[in-house]
Design an enzyme around this catalytic site. Structure first.
Site, PDB file in Angstrom:
ATOM      1  N   CYS A 270       1.012  -1.413   0.196  1.00 36.54           N
ATOM      2  CA  CYS A 270      -0.099   0.327  -0.147  1.00 36.54           C
ATOM      3  C   CYS A 270       1.099   1.232   0.237  1.00 36.54           C
ATOM      4  O   CYS A 270       0.355   1.944  -0.391  1.00 36.54           O
ATOM      5  CB  CYS A 270      -0.790  -0.167   1.060  1.00 36.54           C
ATOM      6  SG  CYS A 270      -0.096  -0.142   2.604  1.00 36.54           S
TER       7      CYS A 270
ATOM      8  N   HIS B 137      -0.080  11.084  16.024  1.00 32.70           N
ATOM      9  CA  HIS B 137      -1.075  10.302  15.274  1.00 32.70           C
ATOM     10  C   HIS B 137       0.359   9.521  14.562  1.00 32.70           C
ATOM     11  O   HIS B 137       1.118  10.077  14.532  1.00 32.70           O
ATOM     12  CB  HIS B 137      -1.187  11.612  13.949  1.00 32.70           C
ATOM     13  CG  HIS B 137      -1.628  11.226  13.269  1.00 32.70           C
ATOM     14  ND1 HIS B 137      -3.235  10.251  13.289  1.00 32.70           N
ATOM     15  CD2 HIS B 137      -2.060  10.419  11.873  1.00 32.70           C
ATOM     16  CE1 HIS B 137      -3.385   9.467  11.565  1.00 32.70           C
ATOM     17  NE2 HIS B 137      -2.485  10.316  11.527  1.00 32.70           N
TER      18      HIS B 137
ATOM     19  N   HIS C  58      -3.132   4.307  10.663  1.00 33.81           N
ATOM     20  CA  HIS C  58      -5.191   3.230  11.000  1.00 33.81           C
ATOM     21  C   HIS C  58      -4.649   2.430  10.744  1.00 33.81           C
ATOM     22  O   HIS C  58      -3.830   1.758  10.175  1.00 33.81           O
ATOM     23  CB  HIS C  58      -5.376   4.701   9.599  1.00 33.81           C
ATOM     24  CG  HIS C  58      -5.775   5.995   9.609  1.00 33.81           C
ATOM     25  ND1 HIS C  58      -5.066   7.079   9.152  1.00 33.81           N
ATOM     26  CD2 HIS C  58      -7.034   6.359  10.376  1.00 33.81           C
ATOM     27  CE1 HIS C  58      -5.854   8.193   9.584  1.00 33.81           C
ATOM     28  NE2 HIS C  58      -6.074   7.876   9.831  1.00 33.81           N
TER      29      HIS C  58
ATOM     30  N   ASP D  10      -7.955  -5.194   6.726  1.00 34.85           N
ATOM     31  CA  ASP D  10      -8.237  -6.683   5.782  1.00 34.85           C
ATOM     32  C   ASP D  10      -6.264  -6.800   5.928  1.00 34.85           C
ATOM     33  O   ASP D  10      -5.447  -7.118   4.498  1.00 34.85           O
ATOM     34  CB  ASP D  10      -8.005  -5.704   5.129  1.00 34.85           C
ATOM     35  CG  ASP D  10      -7.928  -4.240   4.845  1.00 34.85           C
ATOM     36  OD1 ASP D  10      -6.309  -4.233   5.674  1.00 34.85           O
ATOM     37  OD2 ASP D  10      -7.673  -3.699   3.546  1.00 34.85           O
TER      38      ASP D  10
ATOM     39  N   ARG E 137      -4.516  -4.577   9.514  1.00 31.71           N
ATOM     40  CA  ARG E 137      -3.333  -3.933   8.983  1.00 31.71           C
ATOM     41  C   ARG E 137      -3.427  -3.132   9.309  1.00 31.71           C
ATOM     42  O   ARG E 137      -4.119  -1.530   9.236  1.00 31.71           O
ATOM     43  CB  ARG E 137      -3.653  -3.781   7.219  1.00 31.71           C
ATOM     44  CG  ARG E 137      -2.861  -3.023   6.374  1.00 31.71           C
ATOM     45  CD  ARG E 137      -2.936  -3.136   4.863  1.00 31.71           C
ATOM     46  NE  ARG E 137      -4.127  -2.549   4.894  1.00 31.71           N
ATOM     47  CZ  ARG E 137      -4.384  -1.685   3.935  1.00 31.71           C
ATOM     48  NH1 ARG E 137      -3.858  -0.513   4.058  1.00 31.71           N
ATOM     49  NH2 ARG E 137      -6.164  -0.934   4.000  1.00 31.71           N
TER      50      ARG E 137
ATOM     51  N   CYS F  61      -0.958   0.479   9.197  1.00 34.24           N
ATOM     52  CA  CYS F  61      -0.887   1.206   8.268  1.00 34.24           C
ATOM     53  C   CYS F  61      -0.283   2.323   9.019  1.00 34.24           C
ATOM     54  O   CYS F  61      -1.034   3.660   8.737  1.00 34.24           O
ATOM     55  CB  CYS F  61      -1.885   1.402   7.228  1.00 34.24           C
ATOM     56  SG  CYS F  61      -1.530   2.173   5.574  1.00 34.24           S
TER      57      CYS F  61
END
Ligand code: FE
Length: 167
Positions: A99, A136, A139, A143, A151, A153
């Site tokens: 990704c 932060h 996310h 999946d 996951r 990410c």
């Protein structure tokens, strides 16, 4: 009469001094108790973070895909928070999701990474943040591979890497 006034003045000064001492002790104790959190002002974060680290971690930013230093990186070690150094992920849970960002199927500890609903940018997502400094990180999506099916990410800019010691 003068002696009495002087006596009152001395008592008054002693009283103020002991109050200040008590206040100082109280604030020092609060600092000691609150060891799990790291709080800094925007200016303080700007001094210790790179512009990209600041944008991602303190302004909920996202680095461009395929640009982060840990996207295509699979050394063995621990990923820590770029802001406060708290341990967040292990290399054993990192996988190549394709990704464009580092992906993990699990977190180091549920105490270290907290999840939060994020409804910005016209999407409903689950945001993940560092529990110690509120950075932060990225996310989490449902999946991912087994065993968790998750996951995470994560932006490379939110992480630093500590390699395992080689014997
Ligand atoms: Fe942190």
């Amino acid at each position: 009469m003068k002696t009495l006034l002087l006596y009152c003045l001395v008592l008054f000064i002693i009283n103020i001094d002991s109050q200040l001492y008590a206040q100082k002790n109280e604030s020092e104790n609060q600092g000691k108790i609150n060891t799990d959190k790291m709080e800094k002002t925007k200016e303080e974060w700007k001094k210790i973070l790179s512009p990209m680290q600041y944008f991602v971690t303190r302004e909920n930013g996202t680095e461009s895909p395929y640009t982060g230093k840990f996207d295509n990186f699979f050394e063995k070690g621990t990923y820590i928070c770029a802001c406060c150094g708290q341990e967040l992920f292990e290399s054993s849970t990192k996988f190549n999701s394709g990704c464009g960002w580092p992906a993990f199927f699990d977190i180091r500890s549920s105490k270290n990474v907290v999840s939060k609903k994020d409804v910005t940018h016209g999407m409903v997502r689950i945001e993940v943040r560092c529990s110690k400094c509120d950075a932060h990180l990225g996310h989490v999506f449902e999946d991912g591979p087994k065993p968790t099916g998750l996951r995470y990410c994560i932006n490379s800019a939110a992480l630093e890497f500590i390699p395992f010691k080689k014997d």
